[in-house]
Write an enzyme that holds these catalytic residues in place. Sequence first.
Site, PDB file in Angstrom:
ATOM      1  N   GLU B 234       0.826  -1.194   0.000  1.00 50.60           N
ATOM      2  CA  GLU B 234       0.000   0.000   0.000  1.00 50.60           C
ATOM      3  C   GLU B 234       0.872   1.260   0.000  1.00 50.60           C
ATOM      4  O   GLU B 234       0.704   2.151   0.820  1.00 50.60           O
ATOM      5  CB  GLU B 234      -0.964  -0.022   1.197  1.00 50.60           C
ATOM      6  CG  GLU B 234      -1.956  -1.185   1.112  1.00 50.60           C
ATOM      7  CD  GLU B 234      -2.924  -1.270   2.286  1.00 50.60           C
ATOM      8  OE1 GLU B 234      -2.603  -0.752   3.352  1.00 50.60           O
ATOM      9  OE2 GLU B 234      -4.004  -1.864   2.095  1.00 50.60           O
ATOM     10  N   ASP B 313      -8.382  -8.786   4.371  1.00 49.77           N
ATOM     11  CA  ASP B 313      -8.032  -7.710   5.289  1.00 49.77           C
ATOM     12  C   ASP B 313      -9.090  -7.578   6.366  1.00 49.77           C
ATOM     13  O   ASP B 313      -9.861  -6.619   6.360  1.00 49.77           O
ATOM     14  CB  ASP B 313      -7.920  -6.400   4.495  1.00 49.77           C
ATOM     15  CG  ASP B 313      -7.522  -5.232   5.380  1.00 49.77           C
ATOM     16  OD1 ASP B 313      -6.889  -5.459   6.414  1.00 49.77           O
ATOM     17  OD2 ASP B 313      -7.861  -4.086   5.028  1.00 49.77           O
ATOM     18  N   GLU B 341     -12.700  -2.279  12.443  1.00 45.40           N
ATOM     19  CA  GLU B 341     -12.723  -1.573  11.160  1.00 45.40           C
ATOM     20  C   GLU B 341     -13.876  -2.040  10.271  1.00 45.40           C
ATOM     21  O   GLU B 341     -14.594  -1.217   9.707  1.00 45.40           O
ATOM     22  CB  GLU B 341     -11.389  -1.771  10.447  1.00 45.40           C
ATOM     23  CG  GLU B 341     -11.343  -1.119   9.074  1.00 45.40           C
ATOM     24  CD  GLU B 341      -9.978  -1.228   8.412  1.00 45.40           C
ATOM     25  OE1 GLU B 341      -9.042  -1.740   9.043  1.00 45.40           O
ATOM     26  OE2 GLU B 341      -9.863  -0.785   7.253  1.00 45.40           O
TER      27      GLU B 341
END
Lengths: 607, 607
Positions: B234, B313, B341
């Site tokens: 990333e 993820d 998240e």
Amino acid sequence: MWNERLTWVKALKSAVPETLKTPLEVAAFEAGQVCGSVRFEVRKDWREDYEILPDQDGYAVIGGETGVLNGAYALIRGLETGKIPQGRKTPFYPLRMLDCWDNMDGTVERGYAGRSMWFEGGAFDYDPARIRQLGRMLASCGVNVVCVNNVNVHQPAQHLTDSLLPDLARFAAVLRPFGISLMLSIDFSQPMQEGLPTADPLDSRVAAWWAERAAAVWAAIPDLKGFLVKADSEHRPGPNAYGRTHAQGANMLARAIRPYGGQLVWRAFVYNCLQDWRDTKTDRPRAAYDLYQPMDGQFDDNVTVQVKYGPFDFQVREPLSPLLLGMKKTRLALEVQLAQEYTGHQIDLFAMPCLWQDIFRRMGPEKVQAVAAVSNLGRDDNWTGHPFAALNLYAFGRFAWAPDAEPEQVIREWVKLTYDLSAEQAEALSRLLLQSPRTYEKYTANLGLCWMVRPHDHYGPSPYGYEFDAWGTYNRASRDAVGIDRTETGTGYVSQYPAALKELYENPRTCPDKLLLFFHRLPYDFIMKDGRTLIQRLYDDHFEGAAEAEDMRAVLSALSLPEADKAEALERMDRQIRNAREWRDVTNTFFHRLSGVDDKKGRKIYE
Amino acid sequence: MWNERLTWVKALKSAVPETLKTPLEVAAFEAGQVCGSVRFEVRKDWREDYEILPDQDGYAVIGGETGVLNGAYALIRGLETGKIPQGRKTPFYPLRMLDCWDNMDGTVERGYAGRSMWFEGGAFDYDPARIRQLGRMLASCGVNVVCVNNVNVHQPAQHLTDSLLPDLARFAAVLRPFGISLMLSIDFSQPMQEGLPTADPLDSRVAAWWAERAAAVWAAIPDLKGFLVKADSEHRPGPNAYGRTHAQGANMLARAIRPYGGQLVWRAFVYNCLQDWRDTKTDRPRAAYDLYQPMDGQFDDNVTVQVKYGPFDFQVREPLSPLLLGMKKTRLALEVQLAQEYTGHQIDLFAMPCLWQDIFRRMGPEKVQAVAAVSNLGRDDNWTGHPFAALNLYAFGRFAWAPDAEPEQVIREWVKLTYDLSAEQAEALSRLLLQSPRTYEKYTANLGLCWMVRPHDHYGPSPYGYEFDAWGTYNRASRDAVGIDRTETGTGYVSQYPAALKELYENPRTCPDKLLLFFHRLPYDFIMKDGRTLIQRLYDDHFEGAAEAEDMRAVLSALSLPEADKAEALERMDRQIRNAREWRDVTNTFFHRLSGVDDKKGRKIYE
């Protein structure tokens, strides 16, 4: 010091000296750069008007106090283009405003040309030479008012009416010699931020507070044009919090500034921004008309209600807002957006004059008294991010003077004034610009489909990006059909139009293709006027649009432009081509997944 | 000073005084609060182990240097719950780490409990009393390492290894009495920020630079656990930029810190984050295995490769990452995420122990040597935003000691340690928590559907939110089918598993329902194991999940919780209910628009 880039004022090689203080002085200086002999004659009651007459070896320019400057620029333009205007000229719209969404922290809301040219770090921060150059650019195309701060007023911009007033006055003085005055965005709740327990427009303390504040503001800047207000919209404070109407809110402020000749501009961009997507009755495009039309006649005569050109929010294609046709007893301003929020971020080419012609043609000249444009300017050396985006600012000024202008002519004029090109190349560039909005519309939002954009930044495709959101922005695409039925039997939005337009839009057989899915929900096998099915037309436009974007690059490559402009334009064109491919593929795949219908021409649609 | 909130250490009324400097001193102090007579006996080679024995009127705790403190907390827990552990206890995973994504500007990446507890404005800024309380909480549940800064290392966190080292050492000293040591996230490119022309791991100057830096760091903090690195992921810098492998990058760093017993933890979260959605061959879940498995055996023995539990993820449901089963010659760490998240932002209830049981059960205890959890902590008074979210931290520590723990038992234990409730109410709360992940999964991402979340913030539904993006996150839902075929004839992802698992997942008839659409692309009329069609199951789960969320409120309302906890929990439950309805309606509408199939039970699906 910025690296000077000229765009359409390239004939004016010398900067306007700061010693010049009046439009007449500037007019003489500017005309002197281009023509040996120009005589000026000021006629006070002519105001902005001018007339150019032959005079001995040169010209005479007759005009009002700012009219002489308008005439000087018209003369310069005429000499460059070979067409000196004949007869006395009057601007169609007396108020021709650039709305700058500049925040005092230096950012520009929906700005695509760098940071603010005059704010940074919570204070004024500018190069006076650049602001004078800006004044020249604006005056020479026809803009006469600059609203200096964002309509979403963020701290410390509230202090522009008190502690920051001296700075504001100094800024106004830089633009004054160009006949440009300032407008100020204010915060409706401001009295509460400075000690009052309310901002209720009918509370006498509030009215007194604003009256006192107006006196101080106009003492510092006697020619301030007025205040601009965004109230009760997208979480901004406003009169509704006190059970008062927008007319009551606006009139209270208008009365505070009336003694100084101030104009109160009140934005009509008000809708429910917490809508429920499940609710198929509420229809956002109805909102402004439903709210404002019943107030027609209730606004004081120094209030102007500023209405976006379409009922949504500067989409690629919207019908003219019915509010612009429906408030006969109210001063109205038409608002357009030069900042390319939904039209390619000043990366993709999108020349706006054709869009405006469409709008002005529907509007009829008698309906609206003012025009405003959200600025596309920033601190970038070339002013507008994409060097060709300057065309839109130029053309806005020209249309504001003469809304019956021809897009082709204004585009050719800008090209001529901006670049030294052969006749053939100038024509190629003009055609490129003229074609640009149609190409963009094809690969993004054809047939009046709105809001299929990436949320927040609004660059790039996202067919369902705003579909289940709270903003009233739905296409309701399903396996069978797409679009919103806004006819009488649908949401009824179409009934807000006068009879002739209503009739035109109500029937999918007469509704213009470019607005078809704005007004109608139609099955994919609907047969269009040209015999194609709706789904095939959706595919075709996207394939064509992306192909056209690719073709545009070859045209651009062949042009003999200044090095910097060409490099910037080509680099952005490459991004536009990528963007166009993405739009083509995402949109076609989206509709193919839904409809299951293959492209008749067998072109590639991804899974 | 924060408003003290205790969660599972409520029995410990007195704060640990700052005068206590060793785990033994803390152990004596803590045990003394709960039990009159406790004798401690330190056996150096027992390290973290402990054993509790009856001793005269009280207990004897035998243990290593930190083992005595572990034993003290075990004793306290045992006295509270009525179950004193028998025999010598050894933590299953020697490294049990809390990864804190705290930035030095005070923000916490994916933090849902307020700002950082120890960083603010680019510097350390903490209340030592609160950090001691944190030390107590972590030690008492079983965490023994805290990584203090975000794996995405932002300035000025690079200076934690030089000018900020004294501050880091002071911070380490606050946690040391609790047997907790620190880990530091470092920036692979750091040498270049300080003058070297390269960060190439095979360049001797780079190795020398890190060796020198390691010497300085361990001189200041001799018990620092090691460095954590996110590289080539990333947009982070890494060895690939120099044509080097991750093994080469990791080993170079590992050798620099080896003299001090330092551990190098290298995150395996590496994939192409600029994927093209048109590309159906590339499959993000394959990425980590494809990259790392061939390097098995190449890592030094003080390198640990840290692998997220699933191949994506931290989605609501993913299969165990095949990498955790496929690197037999490499030290591995399992990474989970307490920060919610994708599991409700610490607004929606989501108790994680059941998920972990699933993971640990598949993994088998021999495969992995360490566990790490992304922290759910912040500056909020209640530590975790939702007061019940503290359960996940507690349970993480307990599972890290004993991965064969039973979720029901750990949940009941946390409830007992945290609240004074009647047996009946404690059971009601435990059942609420136990049920919570299943409910959340039903209304959000059932059948292994991933990524149908609002982009960026990841709270709320957006069925196509990540569909045409560059992150490799697609469901390819069409009018006929949904899901990605990851079988051998599809992307081949399933072949990364050992034979037994591969066989299980390969066939939609044996693949567990909860992972069905993770591994398979299926038509809406596919018949599930229970006889329902796939589309009906999609609808049913979403209706059930939202209804369960509504039912949970009644259970919660009836509990006699402390006022603050109850108010927070109820307020968040109301937001959860709104969220669940939104998920239900958006998802059902999405699939109804695509499939055209009505709900068999005639429940409301919006247009």
